[in-house]
Design a protein around this motif. Structure first.
Motif, PDB file in Angstrom:
ATOM      1  N   PRO A  14     -37.512 -22.380 -23.129  1.00 17.22           N
ATOM      2  CA  PRO A  14     -36.606 -21.673 -24.040  1.00 17.22           C
ATOM      3  C   PRO A  14     -37.299 -20.441 -24.619  1.00 17.22           C
ATOM      4  CG  PRO A  14     -37.473 -23.645 -25.093  1.00 17.22           C
ATOM      5  CD  PRO A  14     -37.965 -23.653 -23.678  1.00 17.22           C
ATOM      6  N   ALA A  15     -36.523 -19.478 -25.034  1.00 18.27           N
ATOM      7  CA  ALA A  15     -37.042 -18.229 -25.594  1.00 18.27           C
ATOM      8  C   ALA A  15     -37.964 -18.483 -26.785  1.00 18.27           C
ATOM      9  CB  ALA A  15     -35.890 -17.313 -26.002  1.00 18.27           C
ATOM     10  N   GLU A  16     -37.732 -19.545 -27.547  1.00 15.44           N
ATOM     11  CA  GLU A  16     -38.557 -19.833 -28.724  1.00 15.44           C
ATOM     12  C   GLU A  16     -40.010 -20.126 -28.362  1.00 15.44           C
ATOM     13  OE1 GLU A  16     -35.785 -22.651 -28.369  1.00 15.44           O
ATOM     14  OE2 GLU A  16     -34.762 -20.736 -28.536  1.00 15.44           O
ATOM     15  N   LYS A  64     -28.284 -19.862 -21.087  1.00  9.70           N
ATOM     16  CA  LYS A  64     -28.437 -18.989 -22.253  1.00  9.70           C
ATOM     17  C   LYS A  64     -29.671 -19.388 -23.060  1.00  9.70           C
ATOM     18  CE  LYS A  64     -26.090 -16.774 -25.990  1.00  9.70           C
ATOM     19  NZ  LYS A  64     -26.826 -15.554 -25.807  1.00  9.70           N
ATOM     20  N   GLY A  65     -30.663 -18.498 -23.078  1.00  8.62           N
ATOM     21  CA  GLY A  65     -31.872 -18.747 -23.846  1.00  8.62           C
ATOM     22  C   GLY A  65     -32.927 -19.590 -23.154  1.00  8.62           C
ATOM     23  N   ILE A  66     -32.656 -20.042 -21.913  1.00  6.39           N
ATOM     24  CA  ILE A  66     -33.630 -20.801 -21.125  1.00  6.39           C
ATOM     25  C   ILE A  66     -34.035 -19.931 -19.940  1.00  6.39           C
ATOM     26  CG2 ILE A  66     -34.121 -22.907 -19.822  1.00  6.39           C
ATOM     27  CD1 ILE A  66     -33.447 -23.491 -22.724  1.00  6.39           C
ATOM     28  N   TYR A  67     -35.330 -19.715 -19.788  1.00  6.97           N
ATOM     29  CA  TYR A  67     -35.823 -18.807 -18.763  1.00  6.97           C
ATOM     30  C   TYR A  67     -36.658 -19.515 -17.709  1.00  6.97           C
ATOM     31  CZ  TYR A  67     -34.235 -15.076 -21.714  1.00  6.97           C
ATOM     32  OH  TYR A  67     -33.424 -14.247 -22.450  1.00  6.97           O
ATOM     33  N   ARG A  89     -38.712 -13.164 -29.783  1.00  7.85           N
ATOM     34  CA  ARG A  89     -37.478 -12.561 -29.280  1.00  7.85           C
ATOM     35  C   ARG A  89     -36.463 -13.639 -28.943  1.00  7.85           C
ATOM     36  NH1 ARG A  89     -38.845  -8.150 -25.232  1.00  7.85           N
ATOM     37  NH2 ARG A  89     -40.017  -6.659 -26.456  1.00  7.85           N
ATOM     38  N   ASP A  90     -35.195 -13.224 -28.953  1.00  6.06           N
ATOM     39  CA  ASP A  90     -34.114 -14.121 -28.530  1.00  6.06           C
ATOM     40  C   ASP A  90     -33.854 -14.007 -27.030  1.00  6.06           C
ATOM     41  OD1 ASP A  90     -33.686 -15.052 -31.111  1.00  6.06           O
ATOM     42  OD2 ASP A  90     -32.256 -13.459 -31.557  1.00  6.06           O
ATOM     43  N   SER A  91     -34.227 -12.848 -26.457  1.00  8.58           N
ATOM     44  CA  SER A  91     -33.986 -12.647 -25.031  1.00  8.58           C
ATOM     45  C   SER A  91     -35.103 -11.805 -24.427  1.00  8.58           C
ATOM     46  CB  SER A  91     -32.634 -11.963 -24.815  1.00  8.58           C
ATOM     47  OG  SER A  91     -32.641 -10.675 -25.395  1.00  8.58           O
ATOM     48  N   GLU A 118     -32.834 -15.804 -15.992  1.00  9.16           N
ATOM     49  CA  GLU A 118     -32.327 -16.577 -17.123  1.00  9.16           C
ATOM     50  C   GLU A 118     -31.498 -17.700 -16.531  1.00  9.16           C
ATOM     51  OE1 GLU A 118     -30.324 -16.027 -21.524  1.00  9.16           O
ATOM     52  OE2 GLU A 118     -30.131 -14.416 -20.078  1.00  9.16           O
TER      53      GLU A 118
END
Length: 70
Positions: free
Chosen positions: A53-55, A34-37, A8-10, A31
């Motif tokens: 990161p989401a990745e 952006k994209g770092i959780y 997922r991206d988010s 969050e």
């Protein structure tokens, strides 16, 4: 390898995810960027906060759809 259905991206705040970096279940806390959780690692080995990161996170929704309770 993570199945495509888990990528997922988010993610939602409070969602349970799998952290590939720490090999642990985790809870999404916020969050940070952006994209770092900010996540809380649920494994007894870690039990601490981390930023990823989401990745590097995998959704567990596809596992729930198979009937597995998390």
């Amino acid at each position: 390898l993570v199945p495509e259905g888990a990528m997922r991206d988010s993610f939602k705040i409070g969602e349970k995810v799998y952290s590939m970096r720490y090999d642990s279940l985790a809870s999404v806390e916020s969050e940070w960027n952006k994209g770092i959780y900010k996540i809380f690692l649920l494994s007894d080995k870690w039990r601490e906060f981390a930023y990823q990161p989401a990745e590097e996170l995998a959704s567990l929704e596809h596992v729930r759809s198979l009937g597995v309770q998390i």
